[in-house]
Design a protein around this motif. Sequence first.
Motif, PDB file in Angstrom:
ATOM      1  N   GLN A 123       0.278   1.416  -6.141  1.00 27.85           N
ATOM      2  CA  GLN A 123       0.279   2.946  -6.392  1.00 27.85           C
ATOM      3  C   GLN A 123      -1.256   3.539  -6.187  1.00 27.85           C
ATOM      4  N   GLY A 124      -1.068   4.735  -5.462  1.00 32.06           N
ATOM      5  CA  GLY A 124      -2.222   5.170  -5.081  1.00 32.06           C
ATOM      6  C   GLY A 124      -2.162   6.958  -4.956  1.00 32.06           C
ATOM      7  N   ARG A 125      -3.191   7.580  -5.140  1.00 35.79           N
ATOM      8  CA  ARG A 125      -3.134   9.049  -5.094  1.00 35.79           C
ATOM      9  C   ARG A 125      -3.838   9.508  -3.909  1.00 35.79           C
ATOM     10  N   SER A 126      -4.606   8.673  -3.193  1.00 35.67           N
ATOM     11  CA  SER A 126      -5.399   9.090  -1.983  1.00 35.67           C
ATOM     12  C   SER A 126      -4.720   9.120  -0.540  1.00 35.67           C
ATOM     13  N   ASN A 138       8.411  -3.744   1.343  1.00 32.50           N
ATOM     14  CA  ASN A 138       8.005  -3.297   0.294  1.00 32.50           C
ATOM     15  C   ASN A 138       6.966  -2.184   0.207  1.00 32.50           C
ATOM     16  N   LEU A 139       7.271  -1.214   0.994  1.00 33.25           N
ATOM     17  CA  LEU A 139       6.236  -0.169   1.228  1.00 33.25           C
ATOM     18  C   LEU A 139       6.070   0.888  -0.075  1.00 33.25           C
ATOM     19  N   GLY A 140       7.283   1.040  -0.719  1.00 33.88           N
ATOM     20  CA  GLY A 140       7.372   1.894  -1.636  1.00 33.88           C
ATOM     21  C   GLY A 140       6.939   1.511  -2.947  1.00 33.88           C
ATOM     22  N   ALA A 147       4.521   8.904  10.309  1.00 34.55           N
ATOM     23  CA  ALA A 147       3.683   9.676  10.010  1.00 34.55           C
ATOM     24  C   ALA A 147       4.277   9.894   8.234  1.00 34.55           C
ATOM     25  N   LEU A 148       3.292  10.143   7.400  1.00 36.22           N
ATOM     26  CA  LEU A 148       3.463  10.413   6.069  1.00 36.22           C
ATOM     27  C   LEU A 148       3.329  12.071   5.940  1.00 36.22           C
ATOM     28  N   MET A 149       4.390  12.523   5.469  1.00 35.84           N
ATOM     29  CA  MET A 149       4.862  14.042   5.615  1.00 35.84           C
ATOM     30  C   MET A 149       4.414  14.695   4.249  1.00 35.84           C
ATOM     31  N   ASN A 150       4.155  15.832   4.394  1.00 39.23           N
ATOM     32  CA  ASN A 150       4.185  16.653   3.256  1.00 39.23           C
ATOM     33  C   ASN A 150       5.238  17.797   3.421  1.00 39.23           C
ATOM     34  N   HIS A 204      -2.838   1.803   3.822  1.00 39.65           N
ATOM     35  CA  HIS A 204      -2.018   0.830   3.594  1.00 39.65           C
ATOM     36  C   HIS A 204      -0.960   0.663   4.445  1.00 39.65           C
ATOM     37  N   THR A 205      -0.346   1.807   4.782  1.00 39.76           N
ATOM     38  CA  THR A 205       0.842   1.710   5.730  1.00 39.76           C
ATOM     39  C   THR A 205       0.625   1.134   7.071  1.00 39.76           C
ATOM     40  N   THR A 206      -0.794   1.470   7.508  1.00 38.64           N
ATOM     41  CA  THR A 206      -1.281   0.819   8.864  1.00 38.64           C
ATOM     42  C   THR A 206      -1.253  -0.604   8.868  1.00 38.64           C
TER      43      THR A 206
END
Length: 218
Positions: free
Chosen positions: A199-202, A193-195, A18-21, A209-211
């Motif tokens: 680079q992306g803002r969407s 090397n996920l980080g 999960a990508l969290m805010n 990408h992570t999937t």
Amino acid sequence: MLTLGWTDSFSFIPVDFALMNSAKKENRKQEINPNLDKRTSGYKRRLEAIESKLTVVSKLLDHALEKGIIADYVLMDTWFTQAPLIQEITSKGLYVIGMVKQLNQRYLLNGQKLTLDQLYQKAKPHMDKKEILCSVHVSLDNGIPTKILFVRNRNKRSEWLAILSTDTTLSNEEIVRIYGMRWDIEVSKSLLNLGKEFQGRSYDMLISHTTIVLPVIF
């Protein structure tokens, strides 16, 4: 990014993520677009991103269990090894092994509520004190019996680290061995090397990408 993985100490399989805010609205720089179709996975992912991390961890585990993944232990770092989440996980029939911080959390020993420092003074010394220093059986405030193990901090050998296990039948050595498997998840993130790979803002691009990069099974 929260990552759930499965390991048998030989192989590591990414299971879910999960990508969290921030769960606090005042800490978020952008809200969910109100025009986004609420039926889409993108909208559901955005809702997930602003839930509390403890809630999302519980949901990731439920998702894995529903898909038939079998495990004995949930291994966690200091951020997650807290009484409410431990209770949630044990209610699913799983044991918890995790590092714990020296915070305000108290542990019950012989009717006394003690800090980690105070427990360390009362813990039973280990026979070989080179790496494993001592251990003690206690209960959390919610009544869950646990074993606290104190090990030497390899980065600063004059200090100790504490590992909690809700499986109180394990030996000190076995607790250390099992908890050591958690490092596989950190290694996998580094190798993939996920980080740094792009680079992306969407947010949808980040999810996609992570999937693709993580060979997740769902």
